[in-house]
Design a protein around this motif. Structure first.
Motif, PDB file in Angstrom:
ATOM      1  N   TRP A 194       0.636  -1.162  -0.078  1.00 26.78           N
ATOM      2  CA  TRP A 194      -0.053   0.311   0.148  1.00 26.78           C
ATOM      3  C   TRP A 194       0.708   1.328  -0.192  1.00 26.78           C
ATOM      4  CZ3 TRP A 194      -4.796   1.118  -0.934  1.00 26.78           C
ATOM      5  CH2 TRP A 194      -5.708   0.433  -0.581  1.00 26.78           C
ATOM      6  N   ARG A 195       1.862   1.273   0.618  1.00 26.82           N
ATOM      7  CA  ARG A 195       3.094   2.527   0.913  1.00 26.82           C
ATOM      8  C   ARG A 195       3.593   3.115  -0.479  1.00 26.82           C
ATOM      9  NH1 ARG A 195       0.982   3.908   5.759  1.00 26.82           N
ATOM     10  NH2 ARG A 195       0.384   1.780   6.605  1.00 26.82           N
ATOM     11  N   PRO A 196       3.796   2.569  -1.421  1.00 25.37           N
ATOM     12  CA  PRO A 196       4.266   3.145  -1.858  1.00 25.37           C
ATOM     13  C   PRO A 196       2.994   3.385  -3.369  1.00 25.37           C
ATOM     14  CG  PRO A 196       4.773   0.635  -2.287  1.00 25.37           C
ATOM     15  CD  PRO A 196       4.099   0.679  -1.365  1.00 25.37           C
ATOM     16  N   ALA A 197       1.996   2.849  -2.943  1.00 25.74           N
ATOM     17  CA  ALA A 197       1.496   2.627  -4.381  1.00 25.74           C
ATOM     18  C   ALA A 197       0.746   3.813  -5.062  1.00 25.74           C
ATOM     19  CB  ALA A 197       0.197   1.783  -4.330  1.00 25.74           C
ATOM     20  N   LEU A 198       0.576   4.637  -5.759  1.00 24.92           N
ATOM     21  CA  LEU A 198      -0.301   5.685  -6.252  1.00 24.92           C
ATOM     22  C   LEU A 198      -1.897   5.358  -7.004  1.00 24.92           C
ATOM     23  CD1 LEU A 198       2.267   7.618  -7.677  1.00 24.92           C
ATOM     24  CD2 LEU A 198       1.995   7.286  -5.500  1.00 24.92           C
ATOM     25  N   TRP A 199      -2.236   4.028  -7.695  1.00 24.18           N
ATOM     26  CA  TRP A 199      -3.592   4.008  -7.919  1.00 24.18           C
ATOM     27  C   TRP A 199      -3.896   2.389  -7.035  1.00 24.18           C
ATOM     28  CZ3 TRP A 199      -3.077   4.004 -13.604  1.00 24.18           C
ATOM     29  CH2 TRP A 199      -3.618   4.918 -14.409  1.00 24.18           C
ATOM     30  N   HIS A 200      -4.138   2.084  -6.801  1.00 26.08           N
ATOM     31  CA  HIS A 200      -5.406   0.948  -6.825  1.00 26.08           C
ATOM     32  C   HIS A 200      -6.526   1.149  -7.167  1.00 26.08           C
ATOM     33  CE1 HIS A 200      -7.818  -2.275  -4.854  1.00 26.08           C
ATOM     34  NE2 HIS A 200      -9.326  -1.236  -4.121  1.00 26.08           N
ATOM     35  N   THR A 201      -5.998  -0.172  -8.634  1.00 19.47           N
ATOM     36  CA  THR A 201      -6.930  -0.295  -9.585  1.00 19.47           C
ATOM     37  C   THR A 201      -7.477  -1.471  -9.419  1.00 19.47           C
ATOM     38  OG1 THR A 201      -5.087   0.573 -11.195  1.00 19.47           O
ATOM     39  CG2 THR A 201      -7.019  -0.396 -12.175  1.00 19.47           C
ATOM     40  N   LEU A 202      -9.012  -1.631 -10.326  1.00 20.55           N
ATOM     41  CA  LEU A 202     -10.199  -2.270  -9.892  1.00 20.55           C
ATOM     42  C   LEU A 202     -10.997  -2.563 -11.141  1.00 20.55           C
ATOM     43  CD1 LEU A 202     -11.933  -1.225  -6.798  1.00 20.55           C
ATOM     44  CD2 LEU A 202     -10.610  -3.316  -6.388  1.00 20.55           C
TER      45      LEU A 202
END
Length: 289
Positions: A194-202
């Motif tokens: 989660w920490r380096p993520a810019l997108w949570h893609t679904l």
């Protein structure tokens, strides 16, 4: 006893965009316009994330709906940071813009009227649903080549989901609410991905009438492939447990990351009989459990 810490209300600034892709022909004719919008979105995302802009974007093969949100008492900051993106959207001949505006909500409760409406429209209760997700790290936004690869992977998922549910019932969601500016990943049980993520893609799809057991089984099994191109770009990566595919094969790594061994140790210590259990949660032993 309880202690509460109160903070002064901060204004919620929102950029809202809605537009349709106008190329004549079937839905696939508009993939070029969708690719352009996704490319611009991904290009600006590092700047937005760095400046605490969050939000949601909803992409279909024929249209897009985007909400960018900045909590700030500086009412011009969001406009400054998104001016390039909003200008791009307004000047594309293959996009018919139906809404492009900035709104400042003095209180968070007023902003909730917007989010409640979004939830009611795009995440209604009482429907059948397919979903698969992937967290997209900052590293995939660092160059034009990487952005191109990311956009291509998303589009591959869009094409497959639209093929599986061709009646306009598939939807790609890009959630920009990751904790990228709060780097305390080793101090919580959350998946470090989660920490380096810019997108949570679904990749999501919904339908209201039963398709039959075998048809639904085939559809759900195939839906896992909608995020396969993103998985190839993010080896060892993860996704949100509550919005991951229920057939996720590498679920320990994908849902919990490097924290899984320690979480399992704690599970065995405090719940050795599995009084608390759920599908592909820590310590899950298989479908027969």
């Amino acid at each position: 006893s309880y202690r509460f810490q109160l903070h002064p209300a901060v204004k919620i600034n929102v950029y809202q965009f809605e537009g349709s892709f106008t190329t004549h022909g079937n839905e696939t004719a508009n993939y070029a316009a969708l690719k352009q919008v996704l490319t611009q979105h991904a290009t600006y995302q590092p700047t937005w994330s760095h400046n605490n802009i969050s939000g949601h974007a909803y992409y279909w093969p024929t249209k897009a709906e985007i909400y960018l949100v900045l909590p700030s008492n500086n009412e011009t900051a969001l406009k400054t940071l998104t001016r390039g993106f909003s200008s791009f959207l307004a000047n594309q001949t293959n996009i018919q813009v139906t809404k492009s505006n900035y709104t400042t909500y003095p209180k968070y409760t007023e902003f909730l009227q917007i989010t409640d409406g979004i939830a009611a429209e795009y995440t209604p209760g009482g429907i059948f649903e397919a979903v698969a997700g992937r967290l997209i790290p900052r590293s995939l936004f660092e160059s034009k080549r990487k952005v191109a690869d990311l956009v291509d992977a998303v589009l591959q998922g869009v094409r497959l989901s639209n093929k599986l549910l061709p009646a306009g019932d598939s939807l790609t969601q890009i959630i920009m609410t990751t904790p990228v500016n709060h780097q305390n990943g080793n101090t919580t049980s959350a998946n470090p991905a989660w920490r380096p993520a810019l997108w949570h893609t679904l990749m999501t799809g919904g339908w209201t009438s039963e398709l039959g057991v075998q048809n639904e089984t085939n559809l759900l099994e195939a839906w896992l492939d909608t995020v396969e191109p993103l998985k190839r770009l993010t080896p060892g990566g993860g996704c949100y447990l509550n919005e991951g595919h229920y057939l996720e094969p590498k679920w320990q790594e994908t849902f919990f990351g490097s924290n899984y061994p320690e979480l399992l140790r704690i599970k065995k210590k405090y719940d050795p009989t599995h009084f608390f259990d759920c599908w592909k949660c820590v310590g899950w032993k298989g479908p027969s459990e």
